[in-house]
Design a protein around this motif. Structure first.
Motif, short mmCIF file in Angstrom:
data_model
loop_
_atom_site.label_atom_id
_atom_site.label_comp_id
_atom_site.label_asym_id
_atom_site.label_seq_id
_atom_site.Cartn_x
_atom_site.Cartn_y
_atom_site.Cartn_z
N HIS A 136 0.83 -1.21 0.00
CA HIS A 136 0.00 0.00 0.00
C HIS A 136 0.86 1.25 0.00
CE1 HIS A 136 -2.99 2.91 1.54
NE2 HIS A 136 -3.92 2.03 1.23
N GLN A 137 0.34 2.32 -0.60
CA GLN A 137 1.05 3.60 -0.60
C GLN A 137 1.19 4.15 0.81
OE1 GLN A 137 -1.98 3.14 -2.01
NE2 GLN A 137 -3.39 4.76 -1.39
N SER A 142 -2.08 8.98 0.04
CA SER A 142 -3.52 8.73 -0.08
C SER A 142 -4.32 10.02 -0.05
CB SER A 142 -3.99 7.82 1.06
OG SER A 142 -3.26 6.62 1.10
N ARG A 151 -9.05 12.39 -8.03
CA ARG A 151 -9.17 11.00 -7.61
C ARG A 151 -8.85 10.02 -8.74
NH1 ARG A 151 -13.08 7.01 -7.42
NH2 ARG A 151 -13.04 5.67 -5.56
N LEU A 158 -1.62 5.13 -8.93
CA LEU A 158 -1.39 4.20 -7.82
C LEU A 158 -1.58 2.75 -8.22
CD1 LEU A 158 -3.08 6.28 -5.00
CD2 LEU A 158 -0.69 5.55 -5.01
N ALA A 221 -4.48 9.51 7.57
CA ALA A 221 -4.11 8.65 6.43
C ALA A 221 -2.85 7.84 6.73
CB ALA A 221 -3.91 9.49 5.18
N GLU A 225 -2.48 4.00 6.27
CA GLU A 225 -1.48 3.49 5.34
C GLU A 225 -0.56 2.48 6.01
OE1 GLU A 225 -1.15 7.45 2.45
OE2 GLU A 225 0.29 7.14 4.08
N GLU A 228 -2.26 -0.88 6.63
CA GLU A 228 -2.33 -1.67 5.40
C GLU A 228 -0.96 -2.19 5.00
OE1 GLU A 228 -5.05 -2.59 3.61
OE2 GLU A 228 -6.23 -1.72 5.24
#
Length: 256
Positions: A136-137, A142, A151, A158, A221, A225, A228
């Motif tokens: 995940h970033q 995010s 978006r 991404l 975030a 992040e 994740e």
């Protein structure tokens, strides 16, 4: 002011804050901490109205180094320390212009997106390569990337992990100015000088309004992040993605 991997010089209302870990300028908690501390110190310097965030060498920043240092031994612990300091970047009150040469990849893209403006060259590459590494970033991307490009464009970057060149970055507004070869620092300074010529109290007030709530959203975030990333760093795909990147080969993902 000069450290081994960071220098700060102020002239004509503009501070040049330069990372010095060429050629890739990989960061860790220590370097990001020094960037944060220097930038927050400049907040209180009446001689500084704008910061140019730059780096020495071929590339702006390749993010964390998964082949050495803290990230090689313990991804989670290193990321926890890094994100704690990275969140403080969004508390800086002085406008920041990032001069982005070469590549801004992974966390390096996140660092560039923490700035208010980005100046690039046609040869610059912005890369959200997290999915190509199997995880995940991070670094608040995010929030910051969709805030800048929207978006759908953020989802494209991404999920594909593709490279976005300077001209496309300008169209997406990921880059605010596109410099001719050899003029990256000059164009960044020109933009910084334009900002510095405006009333400084008004500039900070306008910036604070435009970025209202951003630091809080980024902190939330970063927690998500990291949660994740903890899950995905334990997968075979992540091990494969990181190994393939270090070996400069195409990863083969299995969904495990």
């Amino acid at each position: 002011m000069l450290n081994d991997d960071l220098s700060v010089a102020v002239a004509d209302g503009v501070a040049l804050l330069e990372m010095r870990r060429p050629p890739a300028n990989h960061f860790d908690e220590a370097l990001i901490g020094r960037v944060v501390d220097a930038a927050r110190g400049l907040d209180d310097d009446p001689a500084c109205r704008v910061i140019i965030l730059a780096s020495e060498g071929r590339h702006f920043c390749a993010g964390a180094d998964f082949g050495g240092g803290d990230f090689a031994s313990d991804h989670v612990a290193a990321a926890e320390r890094l994100y704690r300091r990275a969140a403080e970047l969004f508390d800086v009150r002085t406008p920041i212009v990032a001069a982005v040469q070469g590549t801004a990849v992974g966390g390096g893209l996140g660092l560039a997106c923490a700035a208010d403006f980005r100046v690039a060259e046609e040869s610059t590459r912005f890369v959200a390569n997290f999915a190509r590494l199997g995880f995940h970033q991070g670094f608040g991307v995010s929030v910051t990337l969709p805030e800048i490009v929207g978006r759908q464009a953020a989802a494209d970057m991404l999920m594909t992990g593709r490279r976005v060149g300077g001209e496309e970055a300008l169209r997406l507004r990921l880059a605010d100015r596109l410099a001719e070869p050899g003029r990256l620092r000059a164009v960044a300074r020109e933009l910084a000088a334009e900002i510095a010529a405006s009333a400084p109290l008004a500039v900070r007030s306008i910036r604070a309004t435009l970025r209202r709530g951003l630091a809080e959203r980024v902190r939330a975030a970063l927690e998500h992040e990291l949660a994740e990333q903890k899950i995905l760093w334990a997968t075979k795909d992540s091990a494969e993605g990181i190994a393939a990147s270090l070996a400069r080969r195409t990863p083969v993902f299995t969904g495990e």
